[in-house]
Design a protein around this motif. Structure first.
Motif, PDB file in Angstrom:
ATOM      1  N   GLY A   1    -110.661  26.194   1.937  1.00 29.04           N
ATOM      2  CA  GLY A   1    -109.628  26.104   0.912  1.00 29.04           C
ATOM      3  C   GLY A   1    -108.460  25.213   1.254  1.00 29.04           C
ATOM      4  O   GLY A   1    -107.478  25.154   0.516  1.00 29.04           O
ATOM      5  N   GLY A   2    -108.519  24.501   2.393  1.00 31.00           N
ATOM      6  CA  GLY A   2    -107.414  23.645   2.803  1.00 31.00           C
ATOM      7  C   GLY A   2    -106.248  24.394   3.397  1.00 31.00           C
ATOM      8  O   GLY A   2    -105.121  23.895   3.441  1.00 31.00           O
TER       9      GLY A   2
ATOM     10  N   GLY B   1    -101.612  20.823   4.594  1.00 26.96           N
ATOM     11  CA  GLY B   1    -102.812  21.569   4.923  1.00 26.96           C
ATOM     12  C   GLY B   1    -103.896  20.756   5.603  1.00 26.96           C
ATOM     13  O   GLY B   1    -103.952  19.526   5.522  1.00 26.96           O
ATOM     14  N   ASN B   2    -104.781  21.496   6.284  1.00 31.85           N
ATOM     15  CA  ASN B   2    -105.947  20.876   6.883  1.00 31.85           C
ATOM     16  C   ASN B   2    -106.874  20.320   5.811  1.00 31.85           C
ATOM     17  O   ASN B   2    -106.804  20.694   4.640  1.00 31.85           O
ATOM     18  CB  ASN B   2    -106.728  21.927   7.682  1.00 31.85           C
ATOM     19  N   LEU B   3    -107.767  19.450   6.217  1.00 33.08           N
ATOM     20  CA  LEU B   3    -108.839  18.998   5.346  1.00 33.08           C
ATOM     21  C   LEU B   3    -109.617  20.225   4.869  1.00 33.08           C
ATOM     22  O   LEU B   3    -110.048  21.054   5.672  1.00 33.08           O
ATOM     23  CB  LEU B   3    -109.768  18.057   6.114  1.00 33.08           C
ATOM     24  N   ALA B   4    -109.768  20.366   3.558  1.00 33.92           N
ATOM     25  CA  ALA B   4    -110.456  21.521   2.998  1.00 33.92           C
ATOM     26  C   ALA B   4    -111.950  21.438   3.277  1.00 33.92           C
ATOM     27  O   ALA B   4    -112.579  20.391   3.063  1.00 33.92           O
ATOM     28  CB  ALA B   4    -110.217  21.608   1.498  1.00 33.92           C
ATOM     29  N   THR B   5    -112.522  22.542   3.717  1.00 30.56           N
ATOM     30  CA  THR B   5    -113.952  22.579   3.993  1.00 30.56           C
ATOM     31  C   THR B   5    -114.760  22.197   2.763  1.00 30.56           C
ATOM     32  O   THR B   5    -115.748  21.454   2.853  1.00 30.56           O
ATOM     33  CB  THR B   5    -114.359  23.985   4.467  1.00 30.56           C
TER      34      THR B   5
ATOM     35  N   SER C   1    -107.422  22.854  -2.454  1.00 30.45           N
ATOM     36  CA  SER C   1    -108.640  22.056  -2.441  1.00 30.45           C
ATOM     37  C   SER C   1    -109.015  21.601  -3.845  1.00 30.45           C
ATOM     38  O   SER C   1    -109.147  22.408  -4.766  1.00 30.45           O
ATOM     39  CB  SER C   1    -109.795  22.864  -1.844  1.00 30.45           C
ATOM     40  N   ARG C   2    -109.210  20.311  -4.006  1.00 32.59           N
ATOM     41  CA  ARG C   2    -109.620  19.791  -5.310  1.00 32.59           C
ATOM     42  C   ARG C   2    -111.009  20.286  -5.699  1.00 32.59           C
ATOM     43  O   ARG C   2    -111.291  20.551  -6.859  1.00 32.59           O
ATOM     44  CB  ARG C   2    -109.575  18.264  -5.301  1.00 32.59           C
TER      45      ARG C   2
END
Length: 309
Positions: free
Chosen positions: A246-247, A259-263, A301-302
């Motif tokens: 979910g970022g 946020g982190n790169l979303a899975t 997350s998009r």
């Protein structure tokens, strides 16, 4: 769901990538909401059910510094360890390692910085002092047969020091590698990396003799470059990509970090390239929607936004 994967032969990309899921640790530690330990345990279980083979479960740090991880021991005892799945934990020092060993943890990570300012703010130590602190931790963990990941933050830019020279990243990464780490994760902590910088850093490390198979990348999406940087890393042969469901996440010691790169965004990207991950995107979307409900906010997350309906 797949909208046009591209033949790998044309792109010279790896056929399979391991996603190193950091949501339960790096993601939740930066949330203002402290979730009940039962929800955290279910989160880990959902990630494994979705197909993850590496889930960073928690952090054995002092609760004064990271209160969100105060239940580390309780959480670990609640996790139903699945054969073939790795559950790394972050340990800041020898005391943290001892706590992990006492519980039977088999993979640990240490968290360092390539820049002096962030090292002092995050660890209250210089880079040299932090490496001295890590040395016995890594040695003891390796003697016990554990895998040891070395996180290197601020590999591309630092909010106080600006652009970080490639030579500086190489110096600290080489020293961390020589301590005995089995994997190095290169962090774009404030999300300023671009494909050219990623390429230069990876070229330097690989040329120095650090095996590309032991290098992971950890991108943040502050400037929308995380997936472009990931593609660059894939072209260089990197096959371990850090991401957060979910970022979730950022960095509590670097205010400009998003946020982190979303899975889920990473999965959409990789699956569109025909790269295998073994992870079910639909289950990940459902998990992130479920978790967002417990956190009281929507996922950034998009891909989650697009598929949640």
């Amino acid at each position: 769901m797949n909208f046009g994967s591209t033949p790998l032969d044309d792109l010279r990309l790896p056929s399979r990538v391991t996603i190193y899921e950091v949501g339960p640790r790096d993601g939740l530690q930066n949330e203002s909401t402290v979730l009940p330990v039962t929800i955290k345990a279910e989160f880990v279980a959902r990630l494994v059910d979705a197909g993850h083979t590496v889930v960073e479960a928690t952090s054995f740090v002092h609760p004064k510094w990271v209160p969100q991880m105060a239940d580390a021991e309780e959480l670990w005892r609640m996790i139903d360890l699945t054969p073939g799945v790795r559950y790394p934990v972050l340990v800041p020092n020898s005391r943290g390692l001892r706590r992990a060993l006492d519980l039977g943890v088999r993979d640990v990570a240490v968290f360092g910085s390539v820049t002096e300012t962030f090292s002092r703010r995050n660890l209250n130590r210089t880079v040299d002092e932090s490496l001295e602190m890590f040395a016995p931790v890594v040695a003891d963990a390796r003697e016990g047969g554990l895998g040891v990941r070395g996180y290197l933050s601020m590999c591309f830019g630092d909010p106080w020091e600006g652009e970080v020279p490639v030579s500086r990243v190489l110096e600290v990464a080489t020293r961390m590698w020589r301590l005995g780490c089995t994997e190095l994760s290169l962090g774009d902590t404030i999300g300023v990396a671009t494909p050219g910088r990623v390429s230069a850093v990876l070229d330097a490390l690989i040329t120095s003799g650090i095996p590309v198979g032991s290098i992971a990348v950890h991108f943040h999406d502050t400037y929308g470059q995380a997936l472009a940087n990931t593609l660059t890393a894939l072209h260089k042969g990197v096959t371990t990509i850090d991401a957060s469901a979910g970022g979730l996440g950022g960095c509590p010691y670097a205010g400009s970090a998003t946020g982190n790169l979303a899975t889920e965004d990473l999965l959409w990207h990789l699956h569109g390239l025909g790269i295998e991950t073994g992870i079910d995107l639909r289950k990940m979307v459902d998990t992130s929607v479920w978790l967002a409900h417990h956190l009281g906010r929507s996922s950034p997350s998009r891909t989650v936004t697009a598929l949640a309906g």
